[in-house]
Structures are given as structure tokens and as C-alpha cells.
Design a protein around this motif. Sequence first.
Motif, PDB file in Angstrom:
ATOM      1  N   LEU A   1      39.502 -73.389 -36.026  1.00  7.72           N
ATOM      2  CA  LEU A   1      38.407 -73.092 -35.183  1.00  7.72           C
ATOM      3  C   LEU A   1      37.967 -71.974 -33.854  1.00  7.72           C
ATOM      4  O   LEU A   1      37.877 -72.975 -32.724  1.00  7.72           O
ATOM      5  CB  LEU A   1      37.602 -74.419 -34.989  1.00  7.72           C
ATOM      6  CG  LEU A   1      37.747 -74.717 -36.272  1.00  7.72           C
ATOM      7  CD1 LEU A   1      36.645 -76.035 -36.060  1.00  7.72           C
ATOM      8  CD2 LEU A   1      37.339 -74.672 -37.975  1.00  7.72           C
ATOM      9  N   VAL A   2      38.612 -70.805 -34.088  1.00  6.60           N
ATOM     10  CA  VAL A   2      39.498 -69.967 -32.282  1.00  6.60           C
ATOM     11  C   VAL A   2      37.698 -69.613 -32.134  1.00  6.60           C
ATOM     12  O   VAL A   2      37.649 -70.124 -30.761  1.00  6.60           O
ATOM     13  CB  VAL A   2      40.221 -69.338 -33.115  1.00  6.60           C
ATOM     14  CG1 VAL A   2      39.578 -67.848 -33.774  1.00  6.60           C
ATOM     15  CG2 VAL A   2      40.451 -68.389 -31.676  1.00  6.60           C
ATOM     16  N   ALA A   3      36.549 -70.036 -32.961  1.00  2.00           N
ATOM     17  CA  ALA A   3      35.176 -69.140 -32.325  1.00  2.00           C
ATOM     18  C   ALA A   3      34.904 -70.183 -31.110  1.00  2.00           C
ATOM     19  O   ALA A   3      33.942 -69.496 -30.903  1.00  2.00           O
ATOM     20  CB  ALA A   3      34.866 -68.701 -33.319  1.00  2.00           C
TER      21      ALA A   3
ATOM     22  N   ILE B   1      40.493 -83.809 -39.884  1.00  2.00           N
ATOM     23  CA  ILE B   1      39.478 -82.422 -39.620  1.00  2.00           C
ATOM     24  C   ILE B   1      40.228 -82.280 -38.658  1.00  2.00           C
ATOM     25  O   ILE B   1      40.122 -81.746 -37.443  1.00  2.00           O
ATOM     26  CB  ILE B   1      38.238 -82.317 -40.066  1.00  2.00           C
ATOM     27  CG1 ILE B   1      37.736 -81.257 -39.993  1.00  2.00           C
ATOM     28  CG2 ILE B   1      37.471 -83.844 -39.966  1.00  2.00           C
ATOM     29  CD1 ILE B   1      35.627 -81.153 -40.571  1.00  2.00           C
ATOM     30  N   TRP B   2      39.978 -83.611 -37.441  1.00  2.00           N
ATOM     31  CA  TRP B   2      39.594 -83.741 -36.109  1.00  2.00           C
ATOM     32  C   TRP B   2      40.974 -82.771 -35.395  1.00  2.00           C
ATOM     33  O   TRP B   2      41.192 -82.450 -34.621  1.00  2.00           O
ATOM     34  CB  TRP B   2      39.590 -85.240 -36.013  1.00  2.00           C
ATOM     35  CG  TRP B   2      37.772 -85.440 -36.519  1.00  2.00           C
ATOM     36  CD1 TRP B   2      37.875 -86.133 -37.391  1.00  2.00           C
ATOM     37  CD2 TRP B   2      36.988 -84.991 -36.386  1.00  2.00           C
ATOM     38  NE1 TRP B   2      37.202 -86.450 -37.409  1.00  2.00           N
ATOM     39  CE2 TRP B   2      36.055 -85.552 -37.670  1.00  2.00           C
ATOM     40  CE3 TRP B   2      36.470 -83.612 -35.422  1.00  2.00           C
ATOM     41  CZ2 TRP B   2      34.758 -84.610 -36.993  1.00  2.00           C
ATOM     42  CZ3 TRP B   2      34.907 -83.154 -35.676  1.00  2.00           C
ATOM     43  CH2 TRP B   2      33.868 -83.624 -36.168  1.00  2.00           C
ATOM     44  N   GLN B   3      42.127 -83.697 -36.061  1.00  2.00           N
ATOM     45  CA  GLN B   3      44.186 -83.313 -35.894  1.00  2.00           C
ATOM     46  C   GLN B   3      44.212 -81.831 -36.045  1.00  2.00           C
ATOM     47  O   GLN B   3      45.047 -80.747 -35.370  1.00  2.00           O
ATOM     48  CB  GLN B   3      44.622 -84.326 -36.041  1.00  2.00           C
ATOM     49  CG  GLN B   3      44.526 -86.028 -35.971  1.00  2.00           C
ATOM     50  CD  GLN B   3      44.216 -86.050 -33.999  1.00  2.00           C
ATOM     51  OE1 GLN B   3      45.760 -84.840 -33.320  1.00  2.00           O
ATOM     52  NE2 GLN B   3      43.851 -86.502 -33.471  1.00  2.00           N
TER      53      GLN B   3
ATOM     54  N   HIS C   1      41.726 -79.467 -32.736  1.00  2.00           N
ATOM     55  CA  HIS C   1      42.817 -79.945 -31.659  1.00  2.00           C
ATOM     56  C   HIS C   1      43.189 -79.664 -30.343  1.00  2.00           C
ATOM     57  O   HIS C   1      43.162 -79.908 -29.037  1.00  2.00           O
ATOM     58  CB  HIS C   1      43.987 -80.211 -32.203  1.00  2.00           C
ATOM     59  CG  HIS C   1      44.474 -78.629 -32.549  1.00  2.00           C
ATOM     60  ND1 HIS C   1      45.104 -77.923 -32.099  1.00  2.00           N
ATOM     61  CD2 HIS C   1      44.481 -78.283 -33.694  1.00  2.00           C
ATOM     62  CE1 HIS C   1      45.823 -76.390 -32.890  1.00  2.00           C
ATOM     63  NE2 HIS C   1      44.653 -76.504 -34.039  1.00  2.00           N
ATOM     64  N   ASP C   2      41.738 -78.238 -30.592  1.00  2.00           N
ATOM     65  CA  ASP C   2      42.367 -77.594 -29.331  1.00  2.00           C
ATOM     66  C   ASP C   2      40.736 -77.094 -29.030  1.00  2.00           C
ATOM     67  O   ASP C   2      40.425 -76.696 -27.812  1.00  2.00           O
ATOM     68  CB  ASP C   2      43.300 -76.462 -29.507  1.00  2.00           C
ATOM     69  CG  ASP C   2      42.673 -75.269 -30.619  1.00  2.00           C
ATOM     70  OD1 ASP C   2      41.783 -75.544 -31.234  1.00  2.00           O
ATOM     71  OD2 ASP C   2      42.294 -73.593 -30.463  1.00  2.00           O
TER      72      ASP C   2
END
Length: 241
Positions: free
Chosen positions: A217-219, A138-140, A144-145
Motif C-alpha cells: 500500500l505504497v500510496a 491484511i494488517w501484517q 505493516h509500514d
Amino acid sequence: MSATNAPSMATFVLVPGAGGQAWYWHRLTPLLERLGHQVLAIELPAGEESAGIGEYADLVVRAIGERRPIVLVAQSLAGFSAPLVCERVPVELLVLLNAMVPCPGETAGDWWANTGQAAARAAFAVQQSRPVRDEVDIWQDFFHDVPPEVTAEAQAAGPTPQSGKVFGQRWPLDHWPDVPTRFLQARDDRFFPLEFQRRVVGERLGLPVDEIAGGHLVALSQPEALAARLDAYWTELHTVS
């Protein structure tokens, strides 16, 4: 170009994906409000085994109530429940954001193999010179951004549960709702790569895919750009030659 007499303000109803957290939208919400819109960030009962896509849609419909006009934004897994809302509420615009697009009778559990998501995800990892992993990190793969302080907040809150019921239910509609629909995909989404989404969306909806910077997760990672794009969609909807 000249605008119609449509209202300048919309109610943006923001539906999260797996895990169902309204928190996912917390960086986007104030930006849309500053642009003059109202915002409903939905919290779904994702951890409840009794809740599936029908219950998710029921909750969104109740939250909307009599609010109008509605722009419904569906992130990831919410692509399965948002069309059900559109059948019951006069939604003016549906925005699919890094979303899953179902076929009639398909389950969210079958969607992965039906679309070839795993192979597309692996190919994108190779393209970016990243390790190919069967398991999702989930974290990678998702964060990641995302800014470190936002990631730290998510880590401190701990994992969010997601019941399996939603993945075993067949999508109940036999058609896509007759609602103006835009598909917005992040260019660096490691989970649903851009070219994969172009193919799936083209095959299933016959729609073009718009691009935006950021990952799945662009938001959280690109809230300013996302707010501007959503506001532009609303403006374009009510603009004529």
C-alpha cells in the motif's frame, strides 16, 4: 536534456486494487495537485456482484471523459482492468503499481497459481524471518509500514467487500495495449515480492521493474516518494536529448 513543448500538467487517473476504494489514494492526491496536476481518484463498485473488469473499465472511461492528457495509474488488481481503458482512451502513460499483469485469456483467480505467487510470498517471509502463513493477514501483510493513524482510520472504517466476479472473468485482450508503460514495485511488498514481480513482469511484458521504498500500500505509506516518482515519469515521457 531538453524538454519538448508537451503540457506541464497531466490528469492522473488513480485506479485502486481489490476493495476499490478511492480512499487508498487520499494521501497521494494533494501531493500531485501541488505539483500542478489534476487527479481523479476512482471509486470502484468492488462490492457489487454484477460488476467485473469490464464494468470497472467502463466506469474509469466515463470518469475520464474528455480530460487530456491522461496518466493512468493501476494498483494491484487494477492491472487487469487498466489495459482495457487504454484500448478506449488515448492514455499517454500507464503506470503499473505493485500490479498484477495478466496474460490473454487468464482469469485473476488463476493468476496466483499461474505465477507462483504463494511460493514467492512464503519465500519472502522466510527471507525476512517472518512467520509463513497460508492466510493473508491484511494488517501484517498490507499495513505493516503504513503510519499508525492511517491504519487506525482504515480499521475504523471496517473491511471493504470485493465481489468474486472479477476473479472468474478471462482477460479479454489478445495483446498488451500500445501505450508507454512503466512498472513500479515497492521493495518491501510482502504480498507481491520484488523479485517475484521482476520475473513475472519480465516474462509477460518484457519490461524492467523500477523500485520504490514501501510495501503493497505504497500510496498510504510513501505518498511523497510516490508523487515524486509519478511526476518524474510524466516529465521523462516528454523529454528528449
